[in-house]
Structure formats: structure tokens, C-alpha cells
Design a protein around this motif. Structure first.
Motif, PDB file in Angstrom:
ATOM      1  N   MET A   1       0.841  -1.203   0.000  1.00 27.88           N
ATOM      2  CA  MET A   1       0.000   0.000   0.000  1.00 27.88           C
ATOM      3  C   MET A   1       0.879   1.258   0.000  1.00 27.88           C
ATOM      4  O   MET A   1       1.781   1.378   0.820  1.00 27.88           O
ATOM      5  N   THR A   2       0.649   2.117  -0.923  1.00 26.27           N
ATOM      6  CA  THR A   2       1.466   3.332  -1.021  1.00 26.27           C
ATOM      7  C   THR A   2       0.953   4.395  -0.049  1.00 26.27           C
ATOM      8  O   THR A   2      -0.138   4.279   0.506  1.00 26.27           O
ATOM      9  N   LYS A   3       1.775   5.404   0.120  1.00 28.58           N
ATOM     10  CA  LYS A   3       1.404   6.505   0.999  1.00 28.58           C
ATOM     11  C   LYS A   3       0.105   7.152   0.504  1.00 28.58           C
ATOM     12  O   LYS A   3      -0.761   7.531   1.282  1.00 28.58           O
ATOM     13  N   ARG A   4       0.029   7.216  -0.816  1.00 29.01           N
ATOM     14  CA  ARG A   4      -1.146   7.806  -1.440  1.00 29.01           C
ATOM     15  C   ARG A   4      -2.410   6.999  -1.144  1.00 29.01           C
ATOM     16  O   ARG A   4      -3.473   7.558  -0.883  1.00 29.01           O
ATOM     17  N   ASP A   5      -2.269   5.663  -1.219  1.00 31.12           N
ATOM     18  CA  ASP A   5      -3.385   4.782  -0.866  1.00 31.12           C
ATOM     19  C   ASP A   5      -3.834   5.039   0.560  1.00 31.12           C
ATOM     20  O   ASP A   5      -5.020   5.153   0.841  1.00 31.12           O
ATOM     21  N   ARG A   6      -2.844   5.109   1.443  1.00 33.57           N
ATOM     22  CA  ARG A   6      -3.163   5.325   2.866  1.00 33.57           C
ATOM     23  C   ARG A   6      -3.908   6.631   3.066  1.00 33.57           C
ATOM     24  O   ARG A   6      -4.865   6.703   3.827  1.00 33.57           O
ATOM     25  N   GLN A   7      -3.454   7.669   2.357  1.00 32.74           N
ATOM     26  CA  GLN A   7      -4.129   8.963   2.494  1.00 32.74           C
ATOM     27  C   GLN A   7      -5.565   8.903   1.980  1.00 32.74           C
ATOM     28  O   GLN A   7      -6.465   9.502   2.542  1.00 32.74           O
ATOM     29  N   ARG A   8      -5.712   8.134   0.915  1.00 33.25           N
ATOM     30  CA  ARG A   8      -7.046   7.999   0.339  1.00 33.25           C
ATOM     31  C   ARG A   8      -7.984   7.281   1.321  1.00 33.25           C
ATOM     32  O   ARG A   8      -9.112   7.697   1.538  1.00 33.25           O
ATOM     33  N   TYR A   9      -7.469   6.208   1.904  1.00 34.24           N
ATOM     34  CA  TYR A   9      -8.279   5.476   2.881  1.00 34.24           C
ATOM     35  C   TYR A   9      -8.544   6.338   4.113  1.00 34.24           C
ATOM     36  O   TYR A   9      -9.634   6.318   4.666  1.00 34.24           O
ATOM     37  N   ALA A  10      -7.534   7.074   4.525  1.00 29.65           N
ATOM     38  CA  ALA A  10      -7.703   7.935   5.698  1.00 29.65           C
ATOM     39  C   ALA A  10      -8.810   8.958   5.456  1.00 29.65           C
ATOM     40  O   ALA A  10      -9.652   9.193   6.319  1.00 29.65           O
ATOM     41  N   ARG A  11      -8.803   9.508   4.257  1.00 27.64           N
ATOM     42  CA  ARG A  11      -9.827  10.498   3.929  1.00 27.64           C
ATOM     43  C   ARG A  11     -11.214   9.858   3.940  1.00 27.64           C
ATOM     44  O   ARG A  11     -12.176  10.417   4.435  1.00 27.64           O
ATOM     45  N   ARG A  12     -11.272   8.669   3.372  1.00 29.67           N
ATOM     46  CA  ARG A  12     -12.559   7.975   3.327  1.00 29.67           C
ATOM     47  C   ARG A  12     -13.070   7.619   4.717  1.00 29.67           C
ATOM     48  O   ARG A  12     -14.244   7.775   5.025  1.00 29.67           O
ATOM     49  N   LEU A  13     -12.130   7.152   5.537  1.00 34.28           N
ATOM     50  CA  LEU A  13     -12.507   6.802   6.907  1.00 34.28           C
ATOM     51  C   LEU A  13     -13.020   8.036   7.633  1.00 34.28           C
ATOM     52  O   LEU A  13     -14.004   7.996   8.351  1.00 34.28           O
ATOM     53  N   LEU A  14     -12.326   9.123   7.418  1.00 30.56           N
ATOM     54  CA  LEU A  14     -12.733  10.352   8.082  1.00 30.56           C
ATOM     55  C   LEU A  14     -14.107  10.811   7.614  1.00 30.56           C
ATOM     56  O   LEU A  14     -14.938  11.247   8.404  1.00 30.56           O
ATOM     57  N   GLU A  15     -14.343  10.674   6.319  1.00 38.67           N
ATOM     58  CA  GLU A  15     -15.652  11.051   5.789  1.00 38.67           C
ATOM     59  C   GLU A  15     -16.754  10.193   6.401  1.00 38.67           C
ATOM     60  O   GLU A  15     -17.823  10.694   6.741  1.00 38.67           O
ATOM     61  N   GLU A  16     -16.463   8.903   6.526  1.00 37.32           N
ATOM     62  CA  GLU A  16     -17.457   8.014   7.136  1.00 37.32           C
ATOM     63  C   GLU A  16     -17.690   8.390   8.586  1.00 37.32           C
ATOM     64  O   GLU A  16     -18.811   8.360   9.085  1.00 37.32           O
ATOM     65  N   LYS A  17     -16.599   8.759   9.233  1.00 32.91           N
ATOM     66  CA  LYS A  17     -16.705   9.147  10.630  1.00 32.91           C
ATOM     67  C   LYS A  17     -17.547  10.422  10.783  1.00 32.91           C
ATOM     68  O   LYS A  17     -18.435  10.495  11.626  1.00 32.91           O
ATOM     69  N   LEU A  18     -17.272  11.392   9.925  1.00 33.71           N
ATOM     70  CA  LEU A  18     -18.034  12.641   9.975  1.00 33.71           C
ATOM     71  C   LEU A  18     -19.512  12.392   9.694  1.00 33.71           C
ATOM     72  O   LEU A  18     -20.380  12.971  10.338  1.00 33.71           O
ATOM     73  N   ARG A  19     -19.762  11.511   8.738  1.00 27.95           N
ATOM     74  CA  ARG A  19     -21.151  11.217   8.403  1.00 27.95           C
ATOM     75  C   ARG A  19     -21.872  10.598   9.596  1.00 27.95           C
ATOM     76  O   ARG A  19     -23.000  10.947   9.922  1.00 27.95           O
ATOM     77  N   LEU A  20     -21.164   9.694  10.239  1.00 26.55           N
ATOM     78  CA  LEU A  20     -21.726   9.022  11.403  1.00 26.55           C
ATOM     79  C   LEU A  20     -21.968  10.021  12.544  1.00 26.55           C
ATOM     80  O   LEU A  20     -23.021  10.013  13.184  1.00 26.55           O
ATOM     81  N   LEU A  21     -21.000  10.880  12.765  1.00 19.00           N
ATOM     82  CA  LEU A  21     -21.138  11.869  13.838  1.00 19.00           C
ATOM     83  C   LEU A  21     -22.294  12.820  13.553  1.00 19.00           C
ATOM     84  O   LEU A  21     -23.031  13.225  14.447  1.00 19.00           O
ATOM     85  N   ARG A  22     -22.465  13.161  12.278  1.00 21.38           N
ATOM     86  CA  ARG A  22     -23.562  14.048  11.885  1.00 21.38           C
ATOM     87  C   ARG A  22     -24.902  13.357  12.155  1.00 21.38           C
ATOM     88  O   ARG A  22     -25.846  13.961  12.648  1.00 21.38           O
ATOM     89  N   GLU A  23     -24.922  12.087  11.837  1.00 21.54           N
ATOM     90  CA  GLU A  23     -26.111  11.266  12.070  1.00 21.54           C
ATOM     91  C   GLU A  23     -26.473  11.245  13.558  1.00 21.54           C
ATOM     92  O   GLU A  23     -27.632  11.280  13.935  1.00 21.54           O
ATOM     93  N   ILE A  24     -25.453  11.191  14.389  1.00 23.51           N
ATOM     94  CA  ILE A  24     -25.643  11.137  15.824  1.00 23.51           C
ATOM     95  C   ILE A  24     -26.135  12.478  16.364  1.00 23.51           C
ATOM     96  O   ILE A  24     -26.766  12.555  17.405  1.00 23.51           O
TER      97      ILE A  24
END
Ligand SMILES: [Zn+2]
Length: 122
Positions: A1-24
């Protein structure tokens, strides 16, 4: 996994987290603050609500979470931590690489599909 991949996943995870927090029901300004901090270096991706909002708020928030939401939030935080540690995308049970297709579907997956299946007993 490249650094770029990791950043992409990190961004996605964060987006999911924000969505969940908004839902809450976390307030928009707090989410904005969170997103702003997270755009910095990867170490700031994991945040601790207690540090930011105080114990009472955290308790209230916790009370409003379903167990499913709690589990998902925890899984996302753990995945973000693994991204920071450099172990993201590796099964925490057997050490195999987690299939990309699986990560595309569940970005916070911590088990490969084989381990997941045997854990679920199917
Ligand atoms: Zn595995």
C-alpha cells in the motif's frame, strides 16, 4: 500500500466518521473543526472527543449512540490508528493483506475475508 493509498483510505474513513457523527447529532461547527484538523498531518486523524468537548458532552453523546454506531466509530478510529501505524490493510488476526475489494466495501475492516468468515462462523 502506497502513501497515497493510505491517504485515500484515511480520507474515506474520516468522511465516514463525519457522516456518522452528523447522524448522531454532533454540531456542524464541531464537525468543521474536526475536518479542518484532519486535513493536517495523519497523526491528527484520530481525535479524542474528551479533549475537545469535555466529559459531560462525551457522556451525553455516548448515551445517544446505538451500539452499532459505537462499534462502527470504534472500528473507524482503530483503522485510522492503523493507518498512522502503517499496519492498515493487514489482517489483525492472520497478518494477511486485506483484499482491496473488501476495503472498498468496508474501509475500516480489520480482518481479511477468510478470518471474518471464520469469526462469524459461516
Ligand atoms: Zn486474516
Amino acid at each position: 500500500m502506497t502513501k497515497r493509498d493510505r491517504q485515500r483510505y484515511a480520507r474515506r474513513l474520516l468522511e465516514e466518521k463525519l457522516r456518522l457523527l452528523r447522524e448522531i447529532g454532533v454540531k456542524e461547527e464541531e464537525l468543521a473543526e474536526l475536518a479542518r484538523e484532519a486535513s493536517g498531518d495523519l497523526s491528527s486523524f484520530t481525535f479524542h472527543m474528551a479533549d475537545q468537548s469535555g466529559e459531560t458532552y462525551r457522556r451525553e453523546l455516548k448515551a445517544s449512540l446505538t451500539s452499532e454506531q459505537t462499534r462502527t466509530l470504534r472500528a473507524i478510529d482503530e483503522a485510522l490508528k492503523r493507518i498512522h501505524d502503517g499496519t492498515f490493510g493487514i489482517c489483525t488476526r492472520c497478518g494477511a493483506k486485506i483484499q482491496k475489494e473488501r476495503l472498498a466495501y468496508v474501509s475500516y475492516a480489520k480482518h481479511c475475508i477468510n478470518c471474518q468468515r471464520s469469526l462469524e462462523g459461516s
